[in-house]
Design an enzyme around this catalytic site. Structure first.
Site, PDB file in Angstrom:
ATOM      1  N   ALA A 611       8.074  -3.645  -2.422  1.00 15.67           N
ATOM      2  CA  ALA A 611       7.709  -3.434  -3.841  1.00 15.67           C
ATOM      3  C   ALA A 611       7.560  -4.781  -4.562  1.00 15.67           C
ATOM      4  CB  ALA A 611       8.722  -2.529  -4.516  1.00 15.67           C
ATOM      5  N   LEU A 613       9.497  -7.371  -4.571  1.00 15.70           N
ATOM      6  CA  LEU A 613      10.159  -8.545  -3.982  1.00 15.70           C
ATOM      7  C   LEU A 613       9.130  -9.542  -3.433  1.00 15.70           C
ATOM      8  CD1 LEU A 613      13.013  -6.893  -1.871  1.00 15.70           C
ATOM      9  CD2 LEU A 613      13.228  -8.021  -4.092  1.00 15.70           C
ATOM     10  N   LYS A 682       4.559  -1.800   7.292  1.00 16.13           N
ATOM     11  CA  LYS A 682       5.071  -2.985   6.588  1.00 16.13           C
ATOM     12  C   LYS A 682       5.349  -4.138   7.544  1.00 16.13           C
ATOM     13  CE  LYS A 682       7.093  -0.433   2.748  1.00 16.13           C
ATOM     14  NZ  LYS A 682       8.298   0.205   2.241  1.00 16.13           N
TER      15      LYS A 682
END
Ligand code: ADP
Ligand code: ASP
Ligand code: MG
Length: 816
Positions: A611, A613, A682
């Site tokens: 998100a 970060l 991710k």
């Protein structure tokens, strides 16, 4: 003495004429004045239309003429007391009768020579000037009308006659000697030849008439009163940010008007320049505004460019061929043939190889020019030394103008890099010998964008405008909109960024507000434009063609991800939290990065991992500083972390998943999270950012879900299936508790291999205490061998994801 010229809009209504009256009264207190006027409103256009109707045997010209008559009579009725109206109405009707006879002649003869044409259109100024005289006479003494045709003497080039200054100046001075009127009123634009036949000075020519009078009378100042507060740095109708130029030199004003700044007719400057008479451009409707002073002093030492102007409806004519190299006199023949046929060349470029010449002419002249040139060079064409002329249309010339350009380097650099980064293709370029202008040709579809981005680059250097389009207005999208709106003033103040949300869309509808969406009205407006097909929203963005456009993908849609390439090709930047593009096949990911570079757009996706970060940025910084990533260990799913932290012996697994979805921590489809697919995407993206060309299939996915649960055909069905597997999940939890461990879904990359799966994390492990929906990533690199570089924090949630997108958007704003 002073000459004041009032344009068509200043005479378009009784209310406007009242303003003229006030201005003129004030001036006449100080000195004698000459007042030159245009036809009322759009009368000249109407007269031209009447000619064309009559010529085409359309008897609507009679009805339209009645409308014109009524327009003038209405002004008279509103401006004058009843007692004074009768004679003026009789005068208007008398003039309109004469007009009708002329138009009837055109109708019956089916012929309108340029001479007839001038005779007819002169009625615009004849009517307006005499009407003004009668209105002013009502409450000002010593007002007198004078027919310009008795003063301005021209040759017989009807519609664009050339002035004989010797005769004209002598006529004017002779007349003035015996003229006792305090206010002399004249129609602009009209003149006469030696046979006393009416001629006109070219469209917009009233400014020129006023300049001729000002020069002959050697007045102190020529004032041009119009409907804008001066000569703007760019056409104010197209560039909202443009401001009036306070002072400008004659030469600069001449260039700007030559290249289309309509507020002043180009030939106007010369007569007053020769007498050193300043021109003041003023606004009838805002008389107190300062306006623009045109004089021999540019007064713009610090301003490298003074303005931008443009001419639409241009055609580019290219003459090329090997036979042109070194052959003497080709350009001479080309220019002569066009000059002799009154075709005006607006721009010329010739390649230094002399292999081709490119000229720009008005589109209306292009076919005639093509024929003339092909005929002139028919021998060379038949011998294949020269190719037949190529004509391209729908083009526009843009010019940037400034006296200071020649002493400043980098003007063209700024100009062309601005155009390049906005994907505006340039068809031809020329620089005036005076180095006072650079002019170039672009497609007309790009004009507004080009003017705005050039204006921003030279005049608003301190403020950069970003035009944001948001696809996806669920939890995260709505948060992003409100964050951007809330911070708008701050971004302007602190970062010199004007971030405008111009469009929003969901999968069914979109809403666009060119001026920026500033409140929550997008919610109710969203149903204004239906998305008819997959590309509706993107097409609308492309048609708007705004500078510094940014498309933000806040969806999880594959179709939206598939649009990035075409957006980037249009130099539209892409910011995405949607991971589909970056985790698609490696070539797609690479291609998007390549397109971003090629089209000078940005492609940013920090929120693909963790998100808000700064995880992707950290990898990029490590790599660009020359480090190498050897191992990654990470908990990358805020949603799975939340689920396993919430899941206790007392709760039901499917209820916890439901809660995570309701709070916006999962993907819209929670199966993407629970299957491990989201985590695999991710880690894949991180590995690719680390410079390793991995494919999704190469990631080992040790799924933790009971067999069959992923075969659910809907989200509801999936909940149903995992609801029935509670015992399976409880067993996992009991095993973890018994081992004094916690369940974490871990992604790892080591020795070139990547995997994702559920792990039992022991108490001493840094992942053990990972709270709530947090993420953690440990990077082992050549520089961080013993102790990893760790990034940790909230890795899911609408607020933090929106702020990650926000950060990407403003990063685009701070890129040059
Ligand atoms: P008038 O009838 O008073 O002669 P024009 O219509 O000929 O007025 O010229 C004024 C118009 O010129 C403005 O209303 C504006 O639309 C247009 N224009 C184009 N470029 C510029 C510019 N750079 N600055 C000001 N006005 C411009
Ligand atoms: N009325 C003429 C035209 O419309 C002249 C002018 O307005 O300057 O072209
Ligand atoms: Mg004008």
């Amino acid at each position: 003495m002073k000459v004041l010229k009032f344009g068509g809009s200043s005479l378009a209504s009784a209310a406007a004429i009242k303003l003229i009256s006030a201005i003129v009264k004030q001036e006449a207190k100080q000195q004698n004045i000459w007042v030159v006027v245009s036809a009322s409103g759009k009368t000249t256009d109407t007269l031209l239309q009447l000619i064309s109707l009559a010529l085409n045997k359309d008897d609507n010209y009679l009805a339209e003429l009645k409308v014109l008559e009524k327009h003038h009579i209405n002004i008279c009725k509103e401006a004058l007391p009843i007692a004074s109206q009768t004679s003026v109405i009789a005068f208007i009707k008398g003039e309109c009768n004469k007009l009708q006879q002329l138009l009837d002649a055109v109708y019956w003869l089916e012929d309108a020579s340029p001479k007839t044409h001038d005779k007819i259109i002169s009625f615009g100024e004849l009517l307006s000037a005499q009407l003004l005289e009668k209105i002013l006479q009502e409450d000002i003494e010593s007002v007198q009308y004078k027919d310009s045709r008795a003063l301005i003497h021209t040759n017989s080039q009807f519609t664009n006659a050339k002035v004989d200054f010797n005769i004209t100046n002598s006529n004017i001075t002779k007349f003035q000697k015996n003229n006792n009127a305090r206010i002399t009123i004249l129609g602009g634009f009209i003149s006469a030849n030696k046979h006393r036949k009416t001629t006109t000075l070219g469209r917009g020519g009233s400014d020129y008439s006023a300049a001729i009078y000002a020069a002959a009378l050697q007045v102190n100042v020529l004032e041009i009163w119009t409907d804008v507060s001066g000569l703007y740095a760019a056409n104010p109708n197209l560039v909202k940010q443009a401001k009036p130029i306070a002072t400008i030199s004659y030469e600069e004003a001449m260039e700007l008007s030559h290249f289309g700044a309509k507020v002043i007719y180009p030939p106007t400057i010369k007569p007053v320049l020769e007498q050193n008479i300043p021109i003041k451009i003023k606004n009838t409707f805002e008389a107190e505004a300062e306006g623009t002073l045109i004089s021999n002093n540019s007064n713009g030492k610090r301003q490298t460019i003074k303005g931008i102007s443009h001419i639409e409806d241009i055609a580019l004519i290219t003459l090329e061929g090997i036979g042109m190299v070194g052959i003497h006199g080709i350009s001479k023949r080309l220019f002569e043939i066009l000059g002799n046929n009154h075709i005006n060349i607006v721009l010329i470029t010739q390649a230094s190889s002399e292999h081709s010449i490119c000229i720009s002419v008005a589109s209306t002249d292009s076919q005639k020019a093509k024929k003339l040139i092909n005929t002139e060079f028919k021998n060379e064409i038949s011998e294949q030394l020269i190719q037949p002329v190529i004509v391209e249309s729908d083009l526009t010339i843009i010019a940037i103008v400034g006296d200071q350009m020649k002493s400043h380097q980098g003007v063209s650099g700024t100009l062309f890099s601005t155009l390049g980064s906005n994907n505006i293709n340039i068809r031809a370029i020329a620089q005036g010998a005076s180095e006072r202008n650079i002019s170039f040709v672009v497609n007309t579809t790009n004009v507004k964008k080009a003017l705005n981005c050039i204006h921003a680059a030279f005049f608003e250097a301190h403020i950069k405008e970003l035009n944001v389009f948001i696809a996806g207005v669920g939890n995260v999208g709505a948060k992003l909109i409100s964050q951007l709106q809330q911070q708008q003033a701050y971004l302007k103040e602190a970062l010199n960024l004007n971030v405008k949300i111009v469009g929003v869309a969901n999968s069914k509808q979109y809403y666009i507000n060119k001026n920026g969406i500033e409140n929550t009205d997008w919610k109710s407006n969203l149903n204004k434009q239906k998305i008819n097909n997959d590309t509706s929203f993107y097409d609308a963005i492309a048609v708007l063609n705004k500078q510094n456009s940014v498309f933000v993908d806040v969806t999880a849609s594959e179709a939206v991800a598939n649009s990035y390439a075409s957006l980037l090709r249009k130099s539209i930047s892409v910011v995405a939290c949607n991971k589909i593009a970056c985790s698609a096949d490696y070539n797609t990911y690479k291609e998007l990065k390549y397109l971003a570079k090629k089209y000078k757009a940005s492609f940013l996706y920090e929120t693909n991992v963790g998100a808000g970060l700064p995880i992707i940025k950290t990898v990029q910084n490590l790599i660009s500083s020359g480090d190498k990533i050897t191992e990654i260990q990470a908990v990358l799913s805020g949603s799975l972390n939340f689920i396993f932290n919430e899941y206790t012996t007392e709760s039901d697994f499917y209820k916890v998943v439901k809660k995570a979805q309701d709070e916006g921590y999962t993907e819209p489809d929670p199966r993407i999270d629970l299957s491990g697919k989201d985590v695999a995407r991710k880690i894949l993206i991180l590995i690719r950012e680390a410079g390793i060309p991995l494919e999704f299939e190469a990631i080992e996915n040790k799924s933790m879900l009971p067999k069959g649960s992923l075969e659910a055909n809907s989200v509801a069905n999936f909940y149903d299936l995992i609801g029935r597997e509670e015992a399976y999940f409880k067993a996992l939890l009991t095993e973890a508790n018994n081992k004094e461990t916690r369940l974490k879904y871990v992604a790892s990359f080591k020795n070139g291999k990547a995997s994702v799966g559920l792990q039992f994390i022991a108490k001493n492990h840094p992942f053990y205490n990972l709270e709530g929906k947090d993420n953690i990533v440990s990077f082992y690199t050549n520089r961080y061998q013993e102790q990893p570089l760790i990034v940790k924090g909230a890795g899911a949630g609408a607020d933090v994801t929106a702020s990650g997108l926000f950060a990407d958007i403003i990063q685009i704003g701070s890129a040059s």
